[in-house]
Design a protein around this motif. Structure first.
Motif, PDB file in Angstrom:
ATOM      1  N   GLY A  37       0.795  -1.218   0.000  1.00 35.03           N
ATOM      2  CA  GLY A  37       0.000   0.000   0.000  1.00 35.03           C
ATOM      3  C   GLY A  37       0.833   1.276   0.000  1.00 35.03           C
ATOM      4  O   GLY A  37       2.052   1.251  -0.219  1.00 35.03           O
ATOM      5  N   THR A  38       0.173   2.381   0.279  1.00 33.79           N
ATOM      6  CA  THR A  38       0.796   3.697   0.190  1.00 33.79           C
ATOM      7  C   THR A  38       1.956   3.862   1.166  1.00 33.79           C
ATOM      8  O   THR A  38       3.009   4.407   0.811  1.00 33.79           O
ATOM      9  N   ALA A  39       1.779   3.397   2.397  1.00 30.46           N
ATOM     10  CA  ALA A  39       2.836   3.549   3.398  1.00 30.46           C
ATOM     11  C   ALA A  39       4.115   2.834   2.960  1.00 30.46           C
ATOM     12  O   ALA A  39       5.222   3.373   3.083  1.00 30.46           O
ATOM     13  N   ALA A  40       3.972   1.635   2.419  1.00 27.07           N
ATOM     14  CA  ALA A  40       5.143   0.881   1.955  1.00 27.07           C
ATOM     15  C   ALA A  40       5.819   1.585   0.782  1.00 27.07           C
ATOM     16  O   ALA A  40       7.048   1.628   0.698  1.00 27.07           O
ATOM     17  N   ALA A  41       4.997   2.153  -0.108  1.00 28.14           N
ATOM     18  CA  ALA A  41       5.561   2.865  -1.262  1.00 28.14           C
ATOM     19  C   ALA A  41       6.377   4.060  -0.803  1.00 28.14           C
ATOM     20  O   ALA A  41       7.488   4.299  -1.306  1.00 28.14           O
ATOM     21  N   LEU A  42       5.848   4.816   0.142  1.00 29.60           N
ATOM     22  CA  LEU A  42       6.560   5.997   0.643  1.00 29.60           C
ATOM     23  C   LEU A  42       7.847   5.595   1.359  1.00 29.60           C
ATOM     24  O   LEU A  42       8.884   6.251   1.215  1.00 29.60           O
ATOM     25  N   GLN A  43       7.790   4.533   2.160  1.00 31.77           N
ATOM     26  CA  GLN A  43       8.975   4.075   2.880  1.00 31.77           C
ATOM     27  C   GLN A  43      10.071   3.625   1.918  1.00 31.77           C
ATOM     28  O   GLN A  43      11.251   3.937   2.097  1.00 31.77           O
ATOM     29  N   ASN A  44       9.678   2.898   0.885  1.00 36.95           N
ATOM     30  CA  ASN A  44      10.665   2.430  -0.096  1.00 36.95           C
ATOM     31  C   ASN A  44      11.257   3.585  -0.883  1.00 36.95           C
ATOM     32  O   ASN A  44      12.457   3.607  -1.158  1.00 36.95           O
ATOM     33  N   LEU A  45      10.426   4.553  -1.246  1.00 42.93           N
ATOM     34  CA  LEU A  45      10.932   5.723  -1.966  1.00 42.93           C
ATOM     35  C   LEU A  45      11.904   6.513  -1.101  1.00 42.93           C
ATOM     36  O   LEU A  45      12.954   6.966  -1.574  1.00 42.93           O
ATOM     37  N   LEU A  46      11.578   6.672   0.166  1.00 43.39           N
ATOM     38  CA  LEU A  46      12.448   7.396   1.089  1.00 43.39           C
ATOM     39  C   LEU A  46      13.782   6.684   1.225  1.00 43.39           C
ATOM     40  O   LEU A  46      14.843   7.329   1.242  1.00 43.39           O
ATOM     41  N   PHE A  47      13.739   5.344   1.280  1.00 47.29           N
ATOM     42  CA  PHE A  47      14.984   4.588   1.407  1.00 47.29           C
ATOM     43  C   PHE A  47      15.835   4.749   0.149  1.00 47.29           C
ATOM     44  O   PHE A  47      17.053   4.927   0.236  1.00 47.29           O
ATOM     45  N   VAL A  48      15.215   4.677  -1.026  1.00 42.93           N
ATOM     46  CA  VAL A  48      15.964   4.814  -2.277  1.00 42.93           C
ATOM     47  C   VAL A  48      16.605   6.196  -2.366  1.00 42.93           C
ATOM     48  O   VAL A  48      17.758   6.333  -2.780  1.00 42.93           O
ATOM     49  N   VAL A  49      15.862   7.225  -1.956  1.00 43.06           N
ATOM     50  CA  VAL A  49      16.411   8.582  -1.969  1.00 43.06           C
ATOM     51  C   VAL A  49      17.603   8.682  -1.016  1.00 43.06           C
ATOM     52  O   VAL A  49      18.647   9.266  -1.345  1.00 43.06           O
ATOM     53  N   ALA A  50      17.460   8.089   0.188  1.00 45.55           N
ATOM     54  CA  ALA A  50      18.565   8.101   1.153  1.00 45.55           C
ATOM     55  C   ALA A  50      19.765   7.325   0.611  1.00 45.55           C
ATOM     56  O   ALA A  50      20.924   7.744   0.765  1.00 45.55           O
ATOM     57  N   LEU A  51      19.490   6.192  -0.044  1.00 47.60           N
ATOM     58  CA  LEU A  51      20.557   5.383  -0.623  1.00 47.60           C
ATOM     59  C   LEU A  51      21.322   6.170  -1.684  1.00 47.60           C
ATOM     60  O   LEU A  51      22.561   6.180  -1.691  1.00 47.60           O
ATOM     61  N   PHE A  52      20.588   6.850  -2.554  1.00 47.46           N
ATOM     62  CA  PHE A  52      21.266   7.585  -3.614  1.00 47.46           C
ATOM     63  C   PHE A  52      21.945   8.844  -3.090  1.00 47.46           C
ATOM     64  O   PHE A  52      22.879   9.345  -3.715  1.00 47.46           O
ATOM     65  N   ALA A  53      21.508   9.344  -1.954  1.00 47.61           N
ATOM     66  CA  ALA A  53      22.256  10.427  -1.318  1.00 47.61           C
ATOM     67  C   ALA A  53      23.626   9.916  -0.874  1.00 47.61           C
ATOM     68  O   ALA A  53      24.636  10.619  -1.000  1.00 47.61           O
ATOM     69  N   CYS A  54      23.654   8.681  -0.400  1.00 48.49           N
ATOM     70  CA  CYS A  54      24.933   8.065  -0.022  1.00 48.49           C
ATOM     71  C   CYS A  54      25.807   7.835  -1.248  1.00 48.49           C
ATOM     72  O   CYS A  54      27.039   7.975  -1.194  1.00 48.49           O
ATOM     73  N   ILE A  55      25.180   7.477  -2.374  1.00 44.03           N
ATOM     74  CA  ILE A  55      25.927   7.271  -3.616  1.00 44.03           C
ATOM     75  C   ILE A  55      26.505   8.593  -4.112  1.00 44.03           C
ATOM     76  O   ILE A  55      27.647   8.642  -4.585  1.00 44.03           O
ATOM     77  N   VAL A  56      25.727   9.667  -3.981  1.00 42.89           N
ATOM     78  CA  VAL A  56      26.242  10.991  -4.347  1.00 42.89           C
ATOM     79  C   VAL A  56      27.442  11.336  -3.482  1.00 42.89           C
ATOM     80  O   VAL A  56      28.464  11.844  -3.964  1.00 42.89           O
ATOM     81  N   ALA A  57      27.339  11.053  -2.181  1.00 39.24           N
ATOM     82  CA  ALA A  57      28.469  11.310  -1.274  1.00 39.24           C
ATOM     83  C   ALA A  57      29.686  10.487  -1.697  1.00 39.24           C
ATOM     84  O   ALA A  57      30.824  10.979  -1.656  1.00 39.24           O
ATOM     85  N   HIS A  58      29.456   9.248  -2.116  1.00 35.55           N
ATOM     86  CA  HIS A  58      30.536   8.380  -2.612  1.00 35.55           C
ATOM     87  C   HIS A  58      31.243   9.032  -3.798  1.00 35.55           C
ATOM     88  O   HIS A  58      32.478   9.107  -3.840  1.00 35.55           O
ATOM     89  N   GLU A  59      30.466   9.526  -4.756  1.00 31.80           N
ATOM     90  CA  GLU A  59      31.055  10.144  -5.948  1.00 31.80           C
ATOM     91  C   GLU A  59      31.785  11.443  -5.605  1.00 31.80           C
ATOM     92  O   GLU A  59      32.827  11.750  -6.204  1.00 31.80           O
ATOM     93  N   PHE A  60      31.264  12.206  -4.669  1.00 29.84           N
ATOM     94  CA  PHE A  60      31.957  13.421  -4.257  1.00 29.84           C
ATOM     95  C   PHE A  60      33.240  13.085  -3.508  1.00 29.84           C
ATOM     96  O   PHE A  60      34.167  13.896  -3.469  1.00 29.84           O
TER      97      PHE A  60
END
Length: 357
Positions: A37-60
């Motif tokens: 449902g909606t809650a799971a979708a939001l949680q997964n999206l938030l995790f992916v955004v946090a994950l890619f923030a870490c990837i951006v930090a990796h590249e920097f």
């Protein structure tokens, strides 16, 4: 990189997001929504955004380490398979290359340390097995995936970070071309293993990573060999000196006829006093000719003016760098700025073939 949009600048580098990244977000949201449902979708999206923030930090991490050695990073692009920091060049000093390569995974290790030691998150790989992320174990999953990223990037699959360390270590005993060739072949071998695992396990992401590594390894090995074969050459050695040019008052239709009766793909536009205004490319002519009522317009409407200019004795590797940034040609000029000749990707490639032969 094409098909990407800029979202701003950070530490002197432009941060870009490839449009396919939004397809990843849509797929993650849809999959999670169908499962919880909606809650799971939001949680997964938030995790992916946090994950890619870490990837951006990796590249920097790579970018800031490279800056220490005078190497700029024009942009960093987020892709569905991770991030890509486009350094102006890789450091040729093995010690410098090792530091730049390890800086990215080191950032992930630091993030893992902060999450586990300071915030009490627990590292458990089994939490990632189902691909679903929940609020209760959010920090633990984020810590775990940062450690996985650090370890995965250290696999000696050139041109991944571990592969670059491997190449740098080989460069201590071998010349750079041979070291790159060995690292590239090793990386392609590992890529084949990744591809096999991706097919047998039904993991499309692993298959995409395998294809990327295989092609990137071959491309960078070829680039290093090319630079080595042209390291002693200058612009004079590669320039075209027999060519037809256009004038500012020539029409696009006239340019089209010149395109047909010559073998050139680009034409310098030169004023009566010998000043180079720019180049008109074959693609620009094609695009203009399909537009209504534009064939009779002057070529100055489609000229590309941002053309790099070098002198006869400019190192050819600098010319290669300029062409690699998208310029249709590099103009070779005299002391007064008059055009003597020019270099294109096509004739540069011909020179490289002859040099290797």
């Amino acid at each position: 990189m094409s098909w990407s949009i800029s979202v701003g600048r950070l530490f002197g580098s432009e941060l870009r997001i490839h449009l396919t990244f939004f397809l990843l977000l849509a797929w993650v949201a849809a999959s999670a929504y169908s499962a919880g449902g909606t809650a799971a979708a939001l949680q997964n999206l938030l995790f992916v955004v946090a994950l890619f923030a870490c990837i951006v930090a990796h590249e920097f991490g790579h970018a800031l380490a490279a800056r220490r050695y005078g190497i700029k990073t024009p942009d960093i692009t987020l892709l569905p398979i991770g991030g890509l920091a486009r350094l102006e060049r890789m450091p040729e000093n093995p010690a410098h290359e090792i530091i730049v390569a390890l800086a990215g995974p080191a950032v992930n290790v630091v993030i893992w340390g902060v999450l586990t030691l300071a915030l009490g998150a627990e590292t458990d790989v089994t939490d990632l097995a189902d691909g679903q992320f929940d609020a209760a174990s959010f920090l633990g999953q984020l810590a775990t995936i940062n450690m996985v990223l650090a370890l995965f990037n250290l696999i000696p699959a050139f041109p991944m970070d571990g592969g670059r360390v491997f190449r740098a270590l080989l460069s201590l005993f071998l010349d750079r071309v041979k070291a790159t060739r060995i690292a590239s072949m090793t990386g392609q071998g590992i890529a084949l293993v990744f591809g096999y695992l991706g097919i047998t396990t039904g993991n499309p992401l692993l298959l995409v990573v395998a294809v990327f590594i295989f092609l990137a390894a071959a491309g960078e090995s070829n680039d290093v060999a090319t630079r080595a074969s042209t390291s002693t050459l200058v612009a004079r050695d590669a320039m075209i000196t027999q060519f037809e040019h256009l004038g500012p008052t020539d029409t696009i239709d006239a340019a089209a006829h010149t395109l047909i009766r010559t073998t050139q793909h680009e034409f310098p536009v030169i004023t009566e006093d010998g000043t180079l205004e720019g180049f008109v490319t074959r693609n620009a002519i094609f695009k203009a000719m399909v537009s209504d009522h534009i064939a009779a317009h002057p070529v100055t409407e489609i000229v590309e003016r941002d053309i790099p200019r070098v002198v006869l004795t400019a190192p050819l590797q600098g010319v290669m760098d300029a062409l690699g940034k998208g310029a249709p040609a590099v103009a070779v000029v005299d002391k007064s700025g008059g055009l003597i000749g020019y270099v294109t990707r096509e004739n540069l490639a011909e020179l490289v073939v002859l040099q290797r032969a």
